[in-house]
Design a protein around this motif. Structure first.
Motif, short mmCIF file in Angstrom:
data_model
loop_
_atom_site.label_atom_id
_atom_site.label_comp_id
_atom_site.label_asym_id
_atom_site.label_seq_id
_atom_site.Cartn_x
_atom_site.Cartn_y
_atom_site.Cartn_z
N LEU A 1 48.15 35.65 48.57
CA LEU A 1 47.11 36.56 48.13
C LEU A 1 46.51 37.28 49.34
N PRO A 2 45.89 38.46 49.15
CA PRO A 2 45.22 39.13 50.27
C PRO A 2 44.19 38.19 50.91
N PRO A 3 43.99 38.29 52.23
CA PRO A 3 43.08 37.35 52.92
C PRO A 3 41.69 37.27 52.31
N VAL A 4 41.10 38.40 51.92
CA VAL A 4 39.76 38.37 51.33
C VAL A 4 39.77 37.59 50.02
N ILE A 5 40.83 37.73 49.22
CA ILE A 5 40.91 37.05 47.93
C ILE A 5 41.22 35.56 48.12
N SER A 6 42.06 35.24 49.06
CA SER A 6 42.40 33.83 49.29
C SER A 6 41.20 33.02 49.77
N LYS A 7 40.17 33.69 50.28
CA LYS A 7 38.97 32.99 50.76
C LYS A 7 37.98 32.70 49.64
N ILE A 8 38.20 33.23 48.45
CA ILE A 8 37.27 32.99 47.34
C ILE A 8 37.25 31.51 47.01
N ARG A 9 36.08 30.94 46.96
CA ARG A 9 35.94 29.51 46.67
C ARG A 9 35.21 29.25 45.36
N GLY A 10 35.00 30.27 44.58
CA GLY A 10 34.37 30.09 43.29
C GLY A 10 34.57 31.32 42.44
N ALA A 11 35.08 31.16 41.24
CA ALA A 11 35.29 32.29 40.33
C ALA A 11 35.44 31.77 38.92
N ALA A 12 34.83 32.48 37.97
CA ALA A 12 34.97 32.11 36.56
C ALA A 12 36.08 32.92 35.91
N TYR A 13 36.10 34.23 36.15
CA TYR A 13 37.16 35.12 35.69
C TYR A 13 37.70 35.87 36.90
N GLU B 1 34.61 43.36 53.14
CA GLU B 1 34.26 42.15 52.40
C GLU B 1 34.17 42.46 50.91
N SER B 2 33.98 41.42 50.12
CA SER B 2 33.72 41.62 48.70
C SER B 2 32.34 42.25 48.53
N ALA B 3 32.07 42.76 47.34
CA ALA B 3 30.80 43.42 47.11
C ALA B 3 30.29 43.13 45.70
N THR B 4 28.99 43.03 45.56
CA THR B 4 28.36 42.79 44.26
C THR B 4 28.36 44.08 43.44
N ILE B 5 28.80 43.97 42.19
CA ILE B 5 28.80 45.10 41.26
C ILE B 5 27.64 45.01 40.28
N ALA B 6 27.44 43.82 39.70
CA ALA B 6 26.40 43.68 38.69
C ALA B 6 25.93 42.24 38.63
N LYS B 7 24.70 42.08 38.19
CA LYS B 7 24.12 40.76 37.96
C LYS B 7 23.62 40.71 36.53
N ALA B 8 23.90 39.62 35.85
CA ALA B 8 23.50 39.47 34.46
C ALA B 8 21.99 39.36 34.34
N ALA B 9 21.47 39.89 33.26
CA ALA B 9 20.04 39.75 32.98
C ALA B 9 19.74 38.29 32.63
N GLN B 10 18.48 37.96 32.63
CA GLN B 10 18.08 36.59 32.32
C GLN B 10 18.60 36.17 30.95
N ASP B 11 19.14 34.96 30.84
CA ASP B 11 19.68 34.40 29.60
C ASP B 11 20.93 35.13 29.11
N GLU B 12 21.61 35.88 29.98
CA GLU B 12 22.86 36.53 29.62
C GLU B 12 23.96 36.12 30.58
N HIS B 13 25.21 36.44 30.20
CA HIS B 13 26.36 36.12 31.04
C HIS B 13 27.30 37.32 31.09
N ILE B 14 28.17 37.34 32.10
CA ILE B 14 29.21 38.36 32.22
C ILE B 14 30.49 37.77 31.66
N ASP B 15 31.08 38.45 30.67
CA ASP B 15 32.21 37.90 29.94
C ASP B 15 33.26 39.00 29.72
N GLN B 16 34.48 38.60 29.36
CA GLN B 16 35.58 39.52 29.03
C GLN B 16 35.77 40.60 30.09
N MET B 17 35.76 40.22 31.35
CA MET B 17 35.89 41.18 32.44
C MET B 17 37.32 41.72 32.53
#
Length: 416
Positions: free
Chosen positions: A260-272, A299-315
């Protein structure tokens, strides 16, 4: 509760069971003025962001025009729900349901040409039967049939060759050797890939040659559902719940391990995780933050953060667009402009295939009267045909924290 690997959002469940259950109503059209009760408030111009995620903007009129070009609506007495799409956006696969039958169909020329691929009776012996996970690679359509909506351990996986006139054939079906529910399928270059549970609490990653009808297991371990990224099939894996998640992958053509690309191989946590061979997107272990990386980004970058009591799904990833279900709506983030907007007024589902993006959402409210039950609308967008969203000048590329870890199946605050 930990996810089972077949986690469905309320929107996806509502779409799958639209003729049976009621969900919160989704009223109006995505281009209509959002109501305070059912839709996020989207500013007309870029919104300043202090949190580092993409700016929220109003969807451009050009996007609404493109939506109308490839729109498939339900008709009186017939509900039509898009389930898969060709990469050029010109072929739609949909489930058409009436009072007695559900049919899986291929639609071309905006539905002027229709072919029935498979059919079933939604109710049999007191059980609700429905179509599930589905993908298309340009020739092969691979789809799941869930034979009991109350028991996710009763399923089968089928394949259909769009180049011939043969009926679909069964790839596999749940039996005593398989532990747990079916875990999402992907298909590319004549190969289907999925993960299924085996004894000992592990999961086997399958790679099935559709033309030769030959199945092989390329890996067995503490893995998650597989993801497709270009010509590789990958998965998340951790030796134990206390170990960080690592990403592993094989070539979908050969089944051999790939780097995998070096930036991706360093990921240590992912749900999707999703990718196209160059650009990558993933969701934090708690399903609250969406990240991306593409060539040229240090580096990686933040795109979005879920609102309170919500989750990011079906990405999903389609060219420069990252889409997901967040709260009550489907969102799209534009990597070209660092902005994001909504694609639906409320609940829905989203599936990508190359440059094509299939969006399906509920229209109208729920009624127990058969003639007044809510329907669905599906439409297809092609990312190269969409102008960028308004630019977000305030965005800052905040990378993923190295402390975000979590083993597959052990993520906190996630329900099945």
């Amino acid at each position: 509760m930990a996810t089972s690997g077949r986690r469905l959002t309320l929107g996806l469940i509502c779409l799958a069971l639209a003729s049976t259950f009621g969900c919160s109503p989704a009223s109006g059209d995505p281009e209509a003025t959002p109501s305070k009760e059912t839709s996020p408030v989207i500013p007309s111009g870029p919104e300043e962001n202090a949190s580092g995620d993409f700016c929220k903007v109003k969807r451009p009129g050009k996007w609404a025009t493109e939506k109308k070009r490839r729109e498939y609506q339900s008709t009186p007495g017939l509900d039509r729900r898009g389930t898969a799409v060709s990469s050029d956006g010109n072929t739609l696969f949909a489930v058409e349901s009436d009072s007695s039958n559900s049919r899986l169909v291929q639609l071309r020329n905006k539905g002027q040409t229709k072919q029935v691929i498979h059919s079933l009776k939604p109710a049999s012996g007191g059980k609700r039967i429905q179509y599930g996970s589905m993908r298309f690679d340009g020739r092969w359509l691979v789809f799941e049939v869930a034979y009991d909506a109350e028991n996710w351990n009763n399923w089968a996986l089928y394949a259909w060759d769009s180049n011939g006139d043969s009926a679909p054939f069964q790839i596999t079906r749940h039996d005593e050797s398989i532990v747990g529910p079916f875990m999402f399928v992907h298909v590319r270059d004549g190969k289907a890939a999925w993960a299924e549970g085996v004894k000992g609490g592990k999961k086997a990653v399958h790679l099935f040659d559709l033309a030769n009808r030959k199945d092989s297991v390329v890996h067995t371990g503490q893995t998650s559902p597989v993801f497709l990224a270009g010509d590789i099939i990958g998965w998340r894996e951790a030796p134990s719940p206390r170990d960080p998640v690592l990403l592993r992958a094989v070539s979908i053509r050969t089944g051999k391990p790939v780097q995998l690309p070096p930036v991706i191989s360093k990921i240590r946590g992912a749900a999707y995780v999703a990718g196209d061979g160059k650009t990558w997107t993933w969701v934090s272990p708690d399903y609250r933050t969406l990240y991306a990386w593409k060539p040229g980004w240090k580096e990686s970058a933040t795109i979005a953060k879920a609102a309170q009591d919500e989750h990011i799904d079906q990405m999903e990833l389609s060219g420069d667009l990252v889409t997901w279900v967040g709260g009550k709506a489907i969102w799209a983030a534009d990597l070209r402009s660092h902005s994001r907007t909504t694609l639906t007024p409320e609940y829905g589902s989203v599936v990508s295939n190359g440059d094509a993006l299939l969006v399906t959402y509920l229209t109208g409210g729920y009624s127990r009267e058969a003639g007044k039950q809510r329907k669905t609308t599906s439409y297809v967008l092609r990312t190269p045909e969409l102008n960028p969203l308004p630019d977000c000048a305030s965005w800052l590329p905040v990378p993923q924290s190295p402390n975000e870890t979590g083993a597959p199946g052990t993520e906190p605050n996630v329900t099945t």
